[in-house]
Design a protein around this motif. Sequence first.
Motif, PDB file in Angstrom:
ATOM      1  N   ILE A 142      59.339   2.660 -74.346  1.00  0.00           N
ATOM      2  CA  ILE A 142      60.320   1.627 -74.681  1.00  0.00           C
ATOM      3  C   ILE A 142      60.137   1.128 -76.113  1.00  0.00           C
ATOM      4  CG2 ILE A 142      61.242  -0.628 -74.085  1.00  0.00           C
ATOM      5  CD1 ILE A 142      61.790   1.602 -72.031  1.00  0.00           C
ATOM      6  N   ALA A 143      58.890   0.847 -76.507  1.00  0.00           N
ATOM      7  CA  ALA A 143      58.649   0.325 -77.861  1.00  0.00           C
ATOM      8  C   ALA A 143      59.066   1.333 -78.922  1.00  0.00           C
ATOM      9  CB  ALA A 143      57.170  -0.036 -78.020  1.00  0.00           C
ATOM     10  N   ARG A 144      58.820   2.610 -78.645  1.00  0.00           N
ATOM     11  CA  ARG A 144      59.196   3.645 -79.620  1.00  0.00           C
ATOM     12  C   ARG A 144      60.717   3.737 -79.757  1.00  0.00           C
ATOM     13  NH1 ARG A 144      55.061   7.919 -80.375  1.00  0.00           N
ATOM     14  NH2 ARG A 144      53.151   7.284 -79.337  1.00  0.00           N
ATOM     15  N   ILE A 145      61.406   3.703 -78.618  1.00  0.00           N
ATOM     16  CA  ILE A 145      62.867   3.779 -78.657  1.00  0.00           C
ATOM     17  C   ILE A 145      63.440   2.522 -79.300  1.00  0.00           C
ATOM     18  CG2 ILE A 145      64.969   3.894 -77.264  1.00  0.00           C
ATOM     19  CD1 ILE A 145      63.392   5.510 -75.207  1.00  0.00           C
ATOM     20  N   GLY A 146      62.911   1.354 -78.920  1.00  0.00           N
ATOM     21  CA  GLY A 146      63.414   0.101 -79.464  1.00  0.00           C
ATOM     22  C   GLY A 146      63.294   0.028 -80.973  1.00  0.00           C
ATOM     23  N   ALA A 147      62.255   0.645 -81.527  1.00  0.00           N
ATOM     24  CA  ALA A 147      62.062   0.627 -82.975  1.00  0.00           C
ATOM     25  C   ALA A 147      63.091   1.478 -83.709  1.00  0.00           C
ATOM     26  CB  ALA A 147      60.654   1.114 -83.312  1.00  0.00           C
ATOM     27  N   ASP A 153      69.474  -7.247 -79.228  1.00  0.00           N
ATOM     28  CA  ASP A 153      69.158  -6.821 -77.868  1.00  0.00           C
ATOM     29  C   ASP A 153      68.589  -5.402 -77.832  1.00  0.00           C
ATOM     30  OD1 ASP A 153      71.448  -5.515 -78.624  1.00  0.00           O
ATOM     31  OD2 ASP A 153      72.474  -5.762 -76.695  1.00  0.00           O
ATOM     32  N   ALA A 154      67.954  -4.973 -78.921  1.00  0.00           N
ATOM     33  CA  ALA A 154      67.445  -3.597 -79.011  1.00  0.00           C
ATOM     34  C   ALA A 154      66.437  -3.304 -77.904  1.00  0.00           C
ATOM     35  CB  ALA A 154      66.814  -3.357 -80.383  1.00  0.00           C
ATOM     36  N   GLU A 155      65.545  -4.258 -77.617  1.00  0.00           N
ATOM     37  CA  GLU A 155      64.537  -4.019 -76.584  1.00  0.00           C
ATOM     38  C   GLU A 155      65.188  -3.863 -75.215  1.00  0.00           C
ATOM     39  OE1 GLU A 155      60.332  -5.884 -74.863  1.00  0.00           O
ATOM     40  OE2 GLU A 155      61.580  -7.047 -76.234  1.00  0.00           O
ATOM     41  N   LEU A 156      66.186  -4.702 -74.931  1.00  0.00           N
ATOM     42  CA  LEU A 156      66.884  -4.606 -73.647  1.00  0.00           C
ATOM     43  C   LEU A 156      67.587  -3.260 -73.518  1.00  0.00           C
ATOM     44  CD1 LEU A 156      67.998  -5.706 -70.997  1.00  0.00           C
ATOM     45  CD2 LEU A 156      69.822  -6.822 -72.308  1.00  0.00           C
ATOM     46  N   ARG A 157      68.270  -2.843 -74.572  1.00  0.00           N
ATOM     47  CA  ARG A 157      68.973  -1.561 -74.513  1.00  0.00           C
ATOM     48  C   ARG A 157      67.999  -0.401 -74.380  1.00  0.00           C
ATOM     49  NH1 ARG A 157      71.651  -0.586 -79.255  1.00  0.00           N
ATOM     50  NH2 ARG A 157      70.938  -2.484 -80.318  1.00  0.00           N
ATOM     51  N   ALA A 158      66.839  -0.514 -75.013  1.00  0.00           N
ATOM     52  CA  ALA A 158      65.825   0.529 -74.871  1.00  0.00           C
ATOM     53  C   ALA A 158      65.308   0.594 -73.439  1.00  0.00           C
ATOM     54  CB  ALA A 158      64.661   0.271 -75.834  1.00  0.00           C
ATOM     55  N   GLY A 193      72.212  12.002 -70.437  1.00  0.00           N
ATOM     56  CA  GLY A 193      72.095  11.842 -71.882  1.00  0.00           C
ATOM     57  C   GLY A 193      73.194  10.982 -72.466  1.00  0.00           C
ATOM     58  N   ARG A 194      74.419  11.169 -71.970  1.00  0.00           N
ATOM     59  CA  ARG A 194      75.545  10.353 -72.456  1.00  0.00           C
ATOM     60  C   ARG A 194      75.372   8.888 -72.043  1.00  0.00           C
ATOM     61  NH1 ARG A 194      78.265  15.189 -71.241  1.00  0.00           N
ATOM     62  NH2 ARG A 194      78.874  14.510 -69.134  1.00  0.00           N
ATOM     63  N   ALA A 195      74.861   8.675 -70.820  1.00  0.00           N
ATOM     64  CA  ALA A 195      74.628   7.303 -70.376  1.00  0.00           C
ATOM     65  C   ALA A 195      73.540   6.642 -71.210  1.00  0.00           C
ATOM     66  CB  ALA A 195      74.239   7.294 -68.899  1.00  0.00           C
ATOM     67  N   VAL A 196      72.473   7.384 -71.490  1.00  0.00           N
ATOM     68  CA  VAL A 196      71.388   6.861 -72.321  1.00  0.00           C
ATOM     69  C   VAL A 196      71.911   6.521 -73.704  1.00  0.00           C
ATOM     70  CG1 VAL A 196      69.228   7.482 -73.476  1.00  0.00           C
ATOM     71  CG2 VAL A 196      69.526   8.008 -71.060  1.00  0.00           C
ATOM     72  N   GLN A 197      72.733   7.413 -74.280  1.00  0.00           N
ATOM     73  CA  GLN A 197      73.285   7.174 -75.611  1.00  0.00           C
ATOM     74  C   GLN A 197      74.160   5.933 -75.639  1.00  0.00           C
ATOM     75  OE1 GLN A 197      72.460   8.833 -78.362  1.00  0.00           O
ATOM     76  NE2 GLN A 197      73.689   7.389 -79.550  1.00  0.00           N
ATOM     77  N   SER A 198      74.878   5.665 -74.556  1.00  0.00           N
ATOM     78  CA  SER A 198      75.731   4.463 -74.523  1.00  0.00           C
ATOM     79  C   SER A 198      74.882   3.198 -74.571  1.00  0.00           C
ATOM     80  CB  SER A 198      76.591   4.472 -73.266  1.00  0.00           C
ATOM     81  OG  SER A 198      75.827   4.224 -72.099  1.00  0.00           O
ATOM     82  N   HIS A 199      73.691   3.220 -73.930  1.00  0.00           N
ATOM     83  CA  HIS A 199      72.793   2.072 -74.016  1.00  0.00           C
ATOM     84  C   HIS A 199      72.229   1.926 -75.430  1.00  0.00           C
ATOM     85  CE1 HIS A 199      72.961   1.214 -69.796  1.00  0.00           C
ATOM     86  NE2 HIS A 199      72.403   2.360 -69.430  1.00  0.00           N
ATOM     87  N   LEU A 200      71.846   3.041 -76.018  1.00  0.00           N
ATOM     88  CA  LEU A 200      71.243   2.995 -77.346  1.00  0.00           C
ATOM     89  C   LEU A 200      72.251   2.512 -78.390  1.00  0.00           C
ATOM     90  CD1 LEU A 200      69.220   6.355 -77.347  1.00  0.00           C
ATOM     91  CD2 LEU A 200      68.398   4.045 -76.811  1.00  0.00           C
ATOM     92  N   ALA A 201      73.494   2.926 -78.220  1.00  0.00           N
ATOM     93  CA  ALA A 201      74.519   2.554 -79.198  1.00  0.00           C
ATOM     94  C   ALA A 201      75.046   1.147 -78.968  1.00  0.00           C
ATOM     95  CB  ALA A 201      75.665   3.562 -79.131  1.00  0.00           C
TER      96      ALA A 201
END
Length: 202
Positions: A142-147, A153-158, A193-201
Amino acid sequence: MPTSAPQPPARRRGGRRGGDADTRGDILRAAREHFAQGYEATSVRAVARAADVDPSLIVQFFGGKDGLFKAVLDEAVQPDEGVGRVLADDGGTDLGQRLAAYFFGMWEDPARRHPFQAMLVSAASNEAAATVLREFVRGEVIARIGAMIEGDDAELRAELAGSQLIGAALVRYVYRIPPLCDAPLSDVVGRVGRAVQSHLAG
């Protein structure tokens, strides 16, 4: 005056090996096999017997059962070589696809799947395993993705992205609920992957 013949070196008590170059790897291999049977069913002494070492050596190397479990997870997930490499190749819009491809590729490898599977199952009923899971996922994933993403809300989305991956893996590989467990890997990677990308974006 005759000299006595040289004596062979004394063995460790119980005939067990010391900390030679291959000992750490042997301990991890033994631990991986034991943890595949579950966290609660695994003990430091049982792993030591399987690796032919003194239990104190496991404590010396890993600090105890929790540290040993985390080391097995590190070996399975390979956060630096795997997650780190995926995140380092910052492709922006396809990050979710690359994370999903790496994550499900790990689950498709039986040698890496079993300790991670044991962790997820054990965390549901064992607080020690749940603690190791939380610390590992938050610190190494999570920390790596959030960075890598922006926003308040980057941490929440990660965390949502990580939950999407872990939840799909539970259904596909642990509980084996159809149709997800029977779907082609490429289809699962694409959809998750598409669902994950929607959270990241966001």
